[in-house]
Design an enzyme around this catalytic site. Structure first.
Site, PDB file in Angstrom:
ATOM      1  N   CYS A  93       0.809  -1.223   0.000  1.00  0.00           N
ATOM      2  CA  CYS A  93       0.000   0.000   0.000  1.00  0.00           C
ATOM      3  C   CYS A  93       0.837   1.265   0.000  1.00  0.00           C
ATOM      4  O   CYS A  93       0.626   2.166  -0.828  1.00  0.00           O
ATOM      5  CB  CYS A  93      -1.006  -0.018   1.144  1.00  0.00           C
ATOM      6  SG  CYS A  93      -0.296  -0.004   2.813  1.00  0.00           S
TER       7      CYS A  93
ATOM      8  N   HIS B 163      -2.694   0.968   7.002  1.00  0.00           N
ATOM      9  CA  HIS B 163      -3.037   0.876   5.579  1.00  0.00           C
ATOM     10  C   HIS B 163      -3.245   2.266   5.010  1.00  0.00           C
ATOM     11  O   HIS B 163      -3.764   3.150   5.694  1.00  0.00           O
ATOM     12  CB  HIS B 163      -4.300   0.031   5.393  1.00  0.00           C
ATOM     13  CG  HIS B 163      -4.631  -0.245   3.958  1.00  0.00           C
ATOM     14  ND1 HIS B 163      -3.789  -0.942   3.130  1.00  0.00           N
ATOM     15  CD2 HIS B 163      -5.703   0.099   3.204  1.00  0.00           C
ATOM     16  CE1 HIS B 163      -4.347  -1.033   1.926  1.00  0.00           C
ATOM     17  NE2 HIS B 163      -5.506  -0.391   1.944  1.00  0.00           N
TER      18      HIS B 163
ATOM     19  N   HIS C 130      -5.844   1.450  -4.013  1.00  0.00           N
ATOM     20  CA  HIS C 130      -4.946   0.913  -2.982  1.00  0.00           C
ATOM     21  C   HIS C 130      -4.450  -0.465  -3.373  1.00  0.00           C
ATOM     22  O   HIS C 130      -4.984  -1.111  -4.271  1.00  0.00           O
ATOM     23  CB  HIS C 130      -5.633   0.878  -1.613  1.00  0.00           C
ATOM     24  CG  HIS C 130      -6.775  -0.082  -1.521  1.00  0.00           C
ATOM     25  ND1 HIS C 130      -6.977  -0.890  -0.422  1.00  0.00           N
ATOM     26  CD2 HIS C 130      -7.785  -0.376  -2.365  1.00  0.00           C
ATOM     27  CE1 HIS C 130      -8.071  -1.625  -0.592  1.00  0.00           C
ATOM     28  NE2 HIS C 130      -8.572  -1.329  -1.765  1.00  0.00           N
TER      29      HIS C 130
END
Length: 175
Positions: free
Chosen positions: A85, A135, A147
């Protein structure tokens, strides 16, 4: 500046797939509870007589990130061989000419905090997964973000208003 759907369509250069759901940095994937994100219209060139839009750094980074849709997740990855990510964020901004820190933690500390109401295309979204900030994704406007979810998955587009991401969202940041 939050883009309206017509502006969002101009930003997106490729058709995107359905949304994924999970966390970053090798965490076990979460169950798929979000709804699929419908494909965005394609707009490759301006209409006749219309000039090409001037894009902000964030918009340029978002175009780069969206072009990675379908690339594999790879823990520690920050190249077209695969992305995690934070590697996707760093790669997209590097291609747009801006240096961004490499890890989710350093991105959290190094990017200016932005309120949800002030988000712009290209802003980095921070999410709390399993009790900790772990994240990131990149805001695309119109309630969508790109993402790199987790191992075994691919870079994808997700809806920020899905129940999972609504609960997990902490804040946005801007280089």
């Amino acid at each position: 500046m939050i883009l309206q759907p017509a502006s969002f369509a101009r930003l997106i250069v490729i058709v995107v797939c359905s949304a994924g759901l999970s966390s970053c940095a090798g965490h076990t994937p979460q169950p798929r509870t979000d709804r699929p994100v419908s494909p965005a219209p394609v707009a490759a060139t301006p209409a006749p007589g219309e000039s090409a839009p001037v894009r902000s750094v964030g918009e340029r980074a978002a175009v780069v990130a969206v072009r990675q849709v379908g690339m594999p997740y790879r823990y520690g990855g920050a190249s077209r061989d695969g992305f995690d990510c934070s590697g996707l964020i760093q790669y997209a901004y590097k291609q747009a000419g801006v240096t961004v820190p490499r890890t989710t933690g350093s991105q959290w500390r190094g990017l200016r905090a932005i309120d949800r109401d002030d988000m712009q295309v290209g802003d980095v979204l921070f999410f709390r997964i399993r009790g900790r900030m772990s994240h990131v994704g990149m805001y695309l406007g119109d309630g969508r973000f790109v993402h790199a979810p987790s191992s075994g998955r691919e870079v994808t587009i997700a809806a920020l208003d899905s129940p999972f991401y609504q609960r997990a969202f902490i804040r946005a940041g801007r280089p």
